[in-house]
Design a protein around this motif. Structure first.
Motif, short mmCIF file in Angstrom:
data_model
loop_
_atom_site.label_atom_id
_atom_site.label_comp_id
_atom_site.label_asym_id
_atom_site.label_seq_id
_atom_site.Cartn_x
_atom_site.Cartn_y
_atom_site.Cartn_z
N ASP A 1 10.24 6.57 -2.97
CA ASP A 1 11.55 6.61 -2.32
C ASP A 1 11.83 5.28 -1.63
OD1 ASP A 1 13.79 7.07 -0.77
OD2 ASP A 1 13.14 9.07 -0.13
N ARG A 2 12.72 4.48 -2.22
CA ARG A 2 13.03 3.15 -1.68
C ARG A 2 13.66 3.23 -0.29
NH1 ARG A 2 13.97 -1.13 -6.17
NH2 ARG A 2 13.17 -0.04 -7.97
N GLU A 3 14.45 4.26 -0.05
CA GLU A 3 15.09 4.41 1.26
C GLU A 3 14.06 4.66 2.35
OE1 GLU A 3 18.29 3.83 2.21
OE2 GLU A 3 18.35 3.01 0.18
N LEU A 4 13.04 5.44 2.06
CA LEU A 4 11.99 5.69 3.03
C LEU A 4 11.21 4.40 3.30
CD1 LEU A 4 10.39 7.55 4.87
CD2 LEU A 4 9.00 8.19 2.88
N LEU A 5 10.91 3.64 2.26
CA LEU A 5 10.22 2.37 2.44
C LEU A 5 11.06 1.40 3.27
CD1 LEU A 5 8.68 1.91 -1.11
CD2 LEU A 5 7.46 2.43 1.00
N ARG A 6 12.37 1.40 3.06
CA ARG A 6 13.28 0.54 3.84
C ARG A 6 13.29 0.97 5.31
NH1 ARG A 6 18.36 0.15 5.35
NH2 ARG A 6 19.13 2.07 4.45
N LEU A 7 13.27 2.27 5.55
CA LEU A 7 13.24 2.79 6.92
C LEU A 7 11.93 2.38 7.62
CD1 LEU A 7 14.51 4.54 9.13
CD2 LEU A 7 13.43 6.52 8.04
N ILE A 8 10.84 2.44 6.91
CA ILE A 8 9.55 2.03 7.48
C ILE A 8 9.57 0.54 7.81
CG2 ILE A 8 7.09 1.73 6.96
CD1 ILE A 8 7.30 4.39 5.35
N GLN A 9 10.17 -0.28 6.95
CA GLN A 9 10.29 -1.71 7.24
C GLN A 9 11.11 -1.94 8.50
OE1 GLN A 9 11.83 -3.40 3.58
NE2 GLN A 9 9.80 -4.15 3.03
N LYS A 10 12.16 -1.16 8.69
CA LYS A 10 12.97 -1.28 9.91
C LYS A 10 12.15 -0.92 11.14
CE LYS A 10 17.68 -0.74 8.31
NZ LYS A 10 18.94 -0.02 8.53
N TRP A 11 11.33 0.14 11.05
CA TRP A 11 10.49 0.52 12.16
C TRP A 11 9.53 -0.62 12.53
CZ3 TRP A 11 9.57 5.93 9.84
CH2 TRP A 11 10.35 6.88 10.50
N LEU A 12 9.00 -1.27 11.50
CA LEU A 12 8.05 -2.36 11.76
C LEU A 12 8.72 -3.57 12.40
CD1 LEU A 12 5.90 -2.18 8.51
CD2 LEU A 12 5.20 -1.57 10.82
N LYS A 13 9.98 -3.80 12.09
CA LYS A 13 10.69 -4.95 12.65
C LYS A 13 11.39 -4.64 13.97
CE LYS A 13 11.48 -7.07 8.18
NZ LYS A 13 12.45 -7.46 7.16
N ALA A 14 11.46 -3.36 14.32
CA ALA A 14 12.14 -2.97 15.55
C ALA A 14 11.41 -3.54 16.76
CB ALA A 14 12.22 -1.45 15.66
N GLY A 15 12.16 -3.90 17.76
CA GLY A 15 11.56 -4.42 18.98
C GLY A 15 11.04 -3.29 19.86
N VAL A 16 10.26 -3.69 20.86
CA VAL A 16 9.70 -2.75 21.83
C VAL A 16 10.24 -3.13 23.20
CG1 VAL A 16 7.58 -1.90 22.90
CG2 VAL A 16 7.61 -2.49 20.47
N MET B 1 0.82 -1.19 0.00
CA MET B 1 0.00 0.00 0.00
C MET B 1 0.86 1.26 0.00
SD MET B 1 -2.97 -1.01 2.69
CE MET B 1 -3.98 -2.42 2.40
N LEU B 2 1.94 1.20 0.75
CA LEU B 2 2.82 2.37 0.80
C LEU B 2 3.56 2.58 -0.51
CD1 LEU B 2 4.30 2.00 4.39
CD2 LEU B 2 2.64 3.69 3.62
N SER B 3 3.98 1.49 -1.10
CA SER B 3 4.78 1.62 -2.33
C SER B 3 3.95 2.16 -3.50
CB SER B 3 5.41 0.27 -2.71
OG SER B 3 4.42 -0.68 -2.97
N ARG B 4 2.62 2.11 -3.40
CA ARG B 4 1.78 2.70 -4.45
C ARG B 4 1.90 4.22 -4.45
NH1 ARG B 4 -4.08 0.17 -4.76
NH2 ARG B 4 -4.03 1.52 -6.57
N ARG B 5 2.19 4.82 -3.28
CA ARG B 5 2.24 6.27 -3.17
C ARG B 5 3.64 6.82 -2.90
NH1 ARG B 5 -3.10 8.55 -3.66
NH2 ARG B 5 -2.19 10.35 -2.70
N ILE B 6 4.55 5.94 -2.45
CA ILE B 6 5.90 6.38 -2.10
C ILE B 6 6.90 5.75 -3.06
CG2 ILE B 6 7.69 6.39 -0.32
CD1 ILE B 6 5.44 6.19 1.76
#
Length: 149
Positions: free
Chosen positions: A8-23, A1-6
């Motif tokens: 910038d591959r680097e921004l998408l990669r950063l978002i993937q890192k946020w999703l995989k980051a631990g809490v 869904m994000l890649s349809r509007r974004i």
């Protein structure tokens, strides 16, 4: 869904890192979520809004409203929303369809917050008010005697 509007591959990669980051839990252990966005994560509200735009907003506008005989509207703030229908049978049909729509995308309604309620200016018992996000919505008459919320 994000890649349809974004684009910038680097921004998408950063978002993937946020999703995989631990809490970091209160006992100082790191929990790695298996699905969704980490609760309290910095990107969580943004991604939830993007996700619900495609899952709920567009579907309501392009499918639900198109099939409704009466007026229908969706009011959404983050992941809270109210849908209003002119006809009760359409509201009840939507309630069932909504559950199936959300399940398709791995989401579910909060049962304690979800219900079909009458809301009418005619003064029917229990149909003249409801609360949404800490605000009370109710029917009143204006100076000209017309019903207003």
């Amino acid at each position: 869904m994000l890649s349809r509007r974004i684009g910038d591959r680097e921004l998408l990669r950063l978002i993937q890192k946020w999703l995989k980051a631990g809490v970091l839990d209160t006992d100082r252990t790191v929990i790695h979520p298996t699905a969704g966005t980490p609760q309290g994560g910095i990107v969580s509200p943004i991604l939830a809004n993007v996700y619900l735009h495609y899952v709920l907003d567009l579907w309501f506008r392009e499918v639900v409203k198109w099939h409704s005989k009466g007026e229908a509207c969706l009011i959404r703030y983050a992941d809270d929303f109210v849908c209003a229908f002119e006809y009760q049978d359409e509201a009840q049909h939507f309630d069932g369809a909504l559950e199936h729509r959300l399940e398709k995308f791995g989401l579910q309604l909060a049962a304690a917050k979800s219900r079909v309620i009458p809301f009418s200016p005619n003064g029917e018992p229990g149909a003249t008010r409801f609360d949404f996000l800490g605000f009370e919505f109710s029917w009143r008459t204006d100076r000209a005697g017309k019903p207003r919320t």
